[in-house]
Scaffold this active site. Structure first.
Site: not given
Ligand SMILES: Cc1cc2nc3c(=O)[nH]c(=O)nc-3n(C[C@H](O)[C@H](O)[C@H](O)COP(=O)(O)OP(=O)(O)OC[C@H]3O[C@@H](n4cnc5c(N)ncnc54)[C@H](O)[C@@H]3O)c2cc1C
Length: 301
Positions: A129, A132-133
Site C-alpha cells: 500500500c 499508506c507507507d
C-alpha cells in the site's frame, strides 16, 4: 439464533448492518478488525456528504453508527460457514454463532508475489500500500512491482517522497495505463521503468536491502511496493458451493442473492466492475433489504 449475520467490517458490511438494524432484525457483524480497505485511504474525496475525509475517519463514523443502532460487533476471524435455508452455523477462531441469513462482505486483499521471505519482510521493506507507507521512504530508493494503472499511480506518489523509484514490470509495455499517467511518469526524473523483468529474490538481513532480478541485475532498494492486483476473500463460500467467477469473485443477482438461499453478498468480494466504498455501501444496503424481505415473507408463510 440471529436473523442476520454479516461477515466483514468494511463499507459493505457496515451499511448492511445499518439497514438490518433499522429493519429491526437481530443483527451481528463479525470482522477481523475495525474498518476495511477504505481505512488505508489517506483521503477520500468521492464519498457523498464529505468533501474530503480520511478513510480511517470515514470507517470510524460507519462503525459508530452501527454500534449506536445496537448491532453486536465482534472482532474475530470467521473460519467456516455451514448449513442451508435459514439455519447456518458460523465458526470463528474463538466462538460459534447461528443465524438465519448470512451476508458476505469480506472484500478483497492484495495479491502476493509468492517469493520466499516476502512474508518475513512485510513491514520491513515490503509493502502492499503506497498510499499508506510512501512517507516512510523519504529520500530512499524503492521499487514498484507491476505495470497496471495502480502500479503507476503508486510510482508517482512514491516519487514525491523517494530519491529513486524503479518500476519493475514483466511485459514490454504498461498494461492499459491512463495516458495522462504515462506522460507524468515520463516527466519525473526520479522514476525509471525496467521492462521485461521479474523479481527473483528478496535480499537482506533483518530488513529488505535489495532485490535480484531474473536478468541477473541486483538493485539496491530500501522498499519494494507490490502492486499486482487483488484477490477476493471468498474462500469461506467454497464449502457452500456458491458460484464464483474464474477469479473467485462471488456471483450475485441484482438484489445481492447468491445461488444458495439465505446467503447474500456485497462489496469488493462480488463480481461487479466498480470496486469503491460507495458501490460497496449500496450493495450492502441491497443485501440487507433482500434478507429482510425474505425473512418477512417466510414469517407470513
Ligand atoms: C489505498 C486505497 C485507497 C482507496 N481509496 C478509495 C476512495 O478514495 N474512494 C472509494 O470509494 N474507494 C476507495 N478505495 C476502495 C475501497 O476501499 C473499497 O472499495 C471498499 O473498502 C470495499 O468495501 P468492502 O466492505 O466490500 O470490503 P473491505 O473494505 O475490504 O472490507 C472487508 C472486511 O472483511 C474482513 N474479512 C475478510 N475475511 C474475513 C473473515 N474470514 N472473517 C472476518 N472478517 C473478514 C476484512 O478484514 C475487512 O475488514 C480505496 C482502496 C485502497 C486500498
Amino acid at each position: 439464533m440471529y436473523d442476520v449475520l454479516i461477515i466483514g467490517t468494511g463499507p459493505a458490511g457496515y451499511t448492511s448492518a445499518i439497514y438490518s438494524a433499522r429493519y429491526n432484525l437481530e443483527t451481528i457483524q463479525i470482522g477481523e478488525m475495525p474498518g476495511g480497505l477504505i481505512s488505508e485511504a489517506p483521503e477520500v474525496c468521492n464519498y457523498p456528504g464529505f468533501e474530503s475525509i480520511s478513510g480511517m475517519e470515514l470507517s470510524n463514523k460507519m462503525e459508530d453508527q452501527v454500534k449506536e443502532l445496537g448491532v453486536e460487533v465482534v472482532y474475530d476471524e470467521v473460519v467456516s460457514i455451514e448449513g442451508r435455508d435459514d439455519d447456518f452455523t458460523v465458526e470463528t477462531r474463538r466462538d460459534e454463532y447461528e443465524a438465519k441469513k448470512i451476508i458476505m462482505a469480506t472484500g478483497q486483499e492484495r495479491r502476493r508475489l509468492g517469493l520466499e521471505r516476502e512474508h518475513e519482510f512485510k513491514g520491513k521493506g515490503v509493502s502492499y500500500c503506497a498510499t499508506c507507507d510512501a512517507a516512510f521512504y523519504k529520500d530512499k530508493k524503492v521499487g514498484v512491482v507491476g505495470g497496471g494503472d495502480a502500479a503507476l499511480a503508486s510510482a508517482l506518489l512514491l516519487s514525491d517522497h523517494s530519491e529513486k523509484v524503479y518500476i519493475l514490470y514483466r511485459q514490454d509495455e504498461f498494461f492499459r495505463p491512463e495516458p495522462i499517467r504515462v506522460k507524468e511518469i515520463e516527466q519525473r526524473e526520479n522514476i525509471e521503468p525496467i521492462f521485461e523483468v521479474n523479481v527473483e529474490s528478496l535480499i537482506g538481513e533483518d530488513k529488505l536491502e535489495g532485490v535480484k532480478l531474473d536478468n541477473s541485475q541486483f538493485l539496491e532498494l530500501d522498499g519494494l511496493f507490490i502492486e499486482i492486483g487483488s484477490v477476493p476473500n471468498s474462500g469461506l463460500v467454497e464449502d457452500l458451493d456458491i458460484k464464483v467467477t474464474e477469479d473467485g469473485y462471488i456471483r450475485t443477482d441484482e438484489e445481492r442473492r447468491t445461488d444458495v438461499p439465505g446467503v447474500y453478498a456485497a462489496g469488493d468480494v462480488i463480481d461487479s466492475p466498480l470496486k469503491q466504498a460507495i458501490t460497496a455501501a449500496g450493495q450492502g444496503a441491497e443485501a440487507a433489504t433482500t434478507a429482510y424481505e425474505e425473512l418477512k415473507k417466510e414469517e407470513v408463510t
